[in-house]
Design a protein around this motif. Structure first.
Motif, short mmCIF file in Angstrom:
data_model
loop_
_atom_site.label_atom_id
_atom_site.label_comp_id
_atom_site.label_asym_id
_atom_site.label_seq_id
_atom_site.Cartn_x
_atom_site.Cartn_y
_atom_site.Cartn_z
N SER A 156 0.83 -1.21 0.00
CA SER A 156 0.00 0.00 0.00
C SER A 156 0.86 1.25 0.00
O SER A 156 0.64 2.18 0.78
CB SER A 156 -0.94 -0.01 1.21
N LEU A 157 1.81 1.28 -0.89
CA LEU A 157 2.77 2.38 -0.91
C LEU A 157 2.10 3.70 -1.26
O LEU A 157 1.16 3.75 -2.07
CB LEU A 157 3.88 2.08 -1.90
N LYS A 158 2.60 4.74 -0.65
CA LYS A 158 2.10 6.09 -0.85
C LYS A 158 3.22 6.97 -1.40
O LYS A 158 4.39 6.69 -1.18
CB LYS A 158 1.60 6.68 0.48
N PRO A 159 2.87 8.06 -2.09
CA PRO A 159 3.91 8.96 -2.58
C PRO A 159 4.85 9.44 -1.48
O PRO A 159 6.05 9.64 -1.74
CB PRO A 159 3.12 10.11 -3.19
N GLU A 160 4.34 9.62 -0.28
CA GLU A 160 5.18 10.08 0.82
C GLU A 160 6.18 9.03 1.30
O GLU A 160 7.03 9.33 2.13
CB GLU A 160 4.33 10.58 2.00
N ASP A 161 6.08 7.81 0.78
CA ASP A 161 7.07 6.79 1.07
C ASP A 161 8.32 6.93 0.20
O ASP A 161 9.30 6.22 0.41
CB ASP A 161 6.49 5.39 0.87
#
Length: 127
Positions: A85-90
Motif C-alpha cells: 500500500s505504498l504512498k507517494p510520501e514513502d
C-alpha cells in the motif's frame, strides 16, 4: 566487519508493493538487530522498522505500521522490508543498518545506535 548491501528499490504506483532486501556479510544475522531507515529529499533520515536479533520482535514507525513488514532469513543472511500500500510520501532512499550492541541503552529508533549502514536503495512512489 559488517557489510550491508540493499536492493529491490524501484518505481511503483501508489498502492503498489515492493520488497527491499539487505544482504549482510561479516557477521551472522543472529548476532545483529537490524533496522530500516529512509531519507526523502530535503528531509532528515527517519526510522522505519527494526527487528530483534532473534527475529522475535519488531518495531515500526507509526507512518508505516500495518503496511510494512520487516523480516529476517538467517539462512540467507538477509533482512527484508516488505512494503505494501505504498504512498507517494514513502518516496525516499531506504537504508538498512545493523546494531551489534545488545547492551545499548539508546531507543530502538535512534539511528546512532546502529554501527553499520548500507549505501541505500531508491524507492519512488508515483501518484
Amino acid at each position: 566487519q559488517v557489510q550491508l548491501v540493499e536492493s529491490g528499490g524501484g518505481l511503483v504506483q501508489a498502492g503498489g508493493s515492493l520488497r527491499l532486501s539487505c544482504a549482510a556479510s561479516g557477521r551472522t544475522l543472529s548476532s545483529l538487530a537490524m533496522g530500516w531507515f529512509r531519507q526523502a529529499p530535503g528531509k532528515e533520515r527517519e526510522f522505519v522498522a527494526r527487528i530483534s536479533r532473534s527475529g522475535g520482535s519488531t518495531n515500526y514507525a507509526d507512518s508505516v505500521k500495518g503496511r510494512f513488514a520487516i523480516s529476517k532469513d538467517n539462512a540467507k543472511n538477509t533482512v527484508y522490508l516488505q512494503m505494501n500500500s505504498l504512498k507517494p510520501e514513502d518516496t525516499a532512499v531506504y537504508y538498512c543498518a545493523a546494531d551489534s550492541d545488545p547492551l545499548s541503552v539508546r531507543v530502538y529508533y535512534d539511528e546512532s545506535r546502529y554501527e553499520y549502514w548500507g549505501q541505500g536503495t531508491q524507492v519512488t512512489v508515483s501518484s
